[in-house]
Scaffold this motif. Structure first.
Motif, mmCIF file in Angstrom:
data_model
loop_
_atom_site.group_PDB
_atom_site.id
_atom_site.type_symbol
_atom_site.label_atom_id
_atom_site.label_comp_id
_atom_site.label_asym_id
_atom_site.label_seq_id
_atom_site.Cartn_x
_atom_site.Cartn_y
_atom_site.Cartn_z
ATOM 1 N N ARG A 133 0.826 -1.212 0.000
ATOM 2 C CA ARG A 133 0.000 0.000 0.000
ATOM 3 C C ARG A 133 0.857 1.257 0.000
ATOM 4 N N ARG A 134 2.089 1.121 -0.411
ATOM 5 C CA ARG A 134 2.929 2.296 -0.605
ATOM 6 C C ARG A 134 2.927 2.613 -2.098
ATOM 7 N N ILE A 135 2.248 3.704 -2.456
ATOM 8 C CA ILE A 135 2.033 4.077 -3.852
ATOM 9 C C ILE A 135 2.962 5.245 -4.176
ATOM 10 N N VAL A 136 3.669 5.146 -5.287
ATOM 11 C CA VAL A 136 4.707 6.127 -5.589
ATOM 12 C C VAL A 136 4.478 6.754 -6.961
ATOM 13 N N ILE A 137 4.600 8.081 -7.013
ATOM 14 C CA ILE A 137 4.599 8.817 -8.277
ATOM 15 C C ILE A 137 6.051 8.968 -8.716
ATOM 16 N N GLY A 138 6.351 8.569 -9.932
ATOM 17 C CA GLY A 138 7.732 8.593 -10.412
ATOM 18 C C GLY A 138 8.298 7.188 -10.427
ATOM 19 N N GLU A 142 10.169 -1.122 -6.253
ATOM 20 C CA GLU A 142 9.429 -2.289 -5.751
ATOM 21 C C GLU A 142 8.037 -1.930 -5.242
ATOM 22 N N TRP A 143 7.715 -0.644 -5.211
ATOM 23 C CA TRP A 143 6.437 -0.227 -4.667
ATOM 24 C C TRP A 143 5.381 -0.123 -5.764
ATOM 25 N N VAL A 144 4.167 0.232 -5.403
ATOM 26 C CA VAL A 144 3.063 0.335 -6.357
ATOM 27 C C VAL A 144 3.229 1.616 -7.175
#
Length: 517
Positions: A133-138, A142-144
């Motif tokens: 549930r760690r969402i990343v812009i850029g 390994e995250w969403v």
């Protein structure tokens, strides 16, 4: 017949995406490049994505983002999912972020890749955010990946939240102690959009520039209000006076909301140069009262645009507005109550004080009943028999206009006399060498507290301290003159630009080997 549904925050993109001009760009970072059709697709995609990740209505979703167009999509998408948005201050330290995440109980975090180095140790150190549930812009690694998540498709949650469901949980700025998290429902936020639209006369198709952070209530409230009023919104990733001046001319900006510190720096940038400011209609200031020198500079430099000043707070919204026609007639005022609001001033015993007498500002209106998340003590402390206590000291004039004298906690007691720093700062800022000033009380063996001025100088200027103190003595009572003047490179500020006087006081009291009470 089905009763008409009350609007919710997440409804807004769908309204405008259903119109014939849905492909017209209305939002952008520096340039308008996002249409309502695109915002609606992202809103629905994020709501579906959050549900897919196991988020349920009422769950908190934290954000750690610079100003960007995606931030606006996220505001709407979290709302449509029925979740609660918890904007985090991008200037916070790792331990501060860890405490905020734990306190809020956030189950998901949407962040920008640029904050990875700061966040990694926070999340590895026991934060409650699950890895999925760690969402990343850029660069998501390994995250969403945010873009991939909103593009998956799928149906948004079927359950529609209530207008009284919690939606926005902003942390207060913390200038008077540890930050608290306010609780704002869909209805309360939309009520404030309507106040902004009415009081500042927002117009369809008009462009607003938001140079302040969305994690602060000014940016969050005004950015969404501009879009709600069918306007267009340009955001800047951070405040840069030169970039603001350039954008006003290049994009025909009509409305600019900012805090007094930003306007001080903006006037400094405009000094001695030509700039295209003719598109401006409304210059809006909030956060703390404008000093007289800044107010006069804005009225002169941005003419014929109107200068508006308002008084409010994260917890209870906008309370009073000083309109353009009253700016120079009521220079120290923050105006009259907005429609549906009321104010009264009381002494330390709760008795109402007459016009011209300082008292604590109590207010009430459409936003009556604010609460702090998981903090019943703080909630109870601000409630006074149906009124909300602000902790601000104000004065009402004979016409009912309110002037804020100072924060109660910023008041200095010197030789048994109450001294309000704001009036001293106003005099200090008339010195052409002074860019910024903060007046605080520092320990004094005779007077208890000594009036101390902490100043930042304009580049290339020097300060005649004796002349400055003499000027204060000529315009103010003798006991209000600074007994100490300290020159510093910068003042500690919150992310929204407010001076953090508790930090200044602690610094000077520690120099004396004492603790701030």
């Amino acid at each position: 017949m089905e009763a008409q549904r009350q609007p919710l925050v997440g409804d807004v993109p769908a309204w405008f995406a259903a119109r014939p001009d849905a492909d017209r760009p209305v939002l952008g970072l520096g340039e308008l490049d996002k249409s309502w059709a695109q915002i609606e697709a992202a809103t629905d995609g994020l709501a579906a994505g959050l549900a897919e990740l196991g988020l349920e209505p009422g769950d908190r979703v934290a954000t750690l983002l610079p100003n960007c167009a995606e931030y606006v999509e996220i505001m709407y998408g979290v709302a449509r999912a029925g979740c609660v948005i918890v904007p985090l201050n991008t200037r916070s330290s790792g331990p501060e972020l860890r405490r905020a995440l734990a306190f809020s109980g956030a189950l998901a975090l949407i962040s920008h890749a640029r904050f990875g180095d700061k966040l990694d140790p926070v999340l590895e150190g026991g934060a409650t955010i699950a890895a999925e549930r760690r969402i990343v812009i850029g660069e998501a690694g390994e995250w969403v990946d945010y873009a991939e998540l909103i593009g998956r498709g799928g149906a948004a949650p079927a359950r529609r939240p209530s207008e009284d469901d919690l939606y926005w949980m902003p942390f207060t700025s913390g200038t008077t102690g540890m930050p608290k998290a306010a609780m704002v429902s869909h209805r309360r936020l939309i009520d404030q959009w309507r106040v902004v639209e009415h009081e500042f006369e927002l117009r369809r198709g008009e462009r607003m520039l938001v140079p302040g952070p969305f994690y602060h209530s000014l940016g969050f409230l005004f950015g969404l209000s501009a879009l709600f009023a069918e306007g267009e919104l340009i955001v800047h990733p951070e405040f840069d006076p030169a970039a603001v001046v350039e954008a006003i001319g290049a994009h025909r900006i009509a409305v600019l909301p900012a805090v007094p510190t930003m306007y001080t720096l903006l006037l400094e940038e405009l000094a001695g140069r030509e700039a295209e400011l003719g598109s401006m209609r409304a210059v809006i200031s909030a956060g703390s009262p404008l000093h007289t020198a800044t107010k006069r500079g804005l009225v002169e430099r941005f003419a014929p645009a109107g200068l508006f000043e308002f008084y409010g707070s994260t917890e209870v919204g906008i309370t009073t507005v000083l309109r353009p026609a009253d700016q120079l007639r009521k220079e120290r005022s923050v105006g009259l109550p907005v429609r549906g609001a009321a104010i009264r001033l009381v002494d330390e015993h709760g008795a109402e004080v007459p016009p011209g007498t300082p008292g604590e500002v109590l207010k009430r209106g459409q936003l009556l009943g604010p609460a702090y998340f998981r903090n019943e003590e703080a909630t109870a402390a601000i409630e006074r028999d149906g009124w909300i206590a602000t902790g601000d000291i104000g004065v009402l004039d004979e016409e009912g206009y309110l002037a804020i004298v100072d924060r109660r906690k910023d008041m200095i007691v010197s030789g048994g006399a109450n001294v309000f720093p704001a009036e001293i700062e106003a005099v200090i800022l008339t010195d052409p060498a002074v860019l910024e000033a903060a007046v605080i009380g520092t320990p004094d063996p005779v007077w208890g507290e000594a009036v101390t001025a902490v100043v930042v100088l304009r580049q290339g200027h020097s300060l005649d301290v004796e002349a400055l103190v003499a000027r204060c003595g000529a315009e103010l009572a003798g006991y209000k003159k600074p007994r100490r003047v300290e020159i510093v490179d910068e003042l500690p500020k919150t992310g929204s630009g407010k001076v953090m006087k508790p930090v200044l006081r602690e610094r000077f009291w520690e120099q004396e080997g004492l603790r701030v009470s």
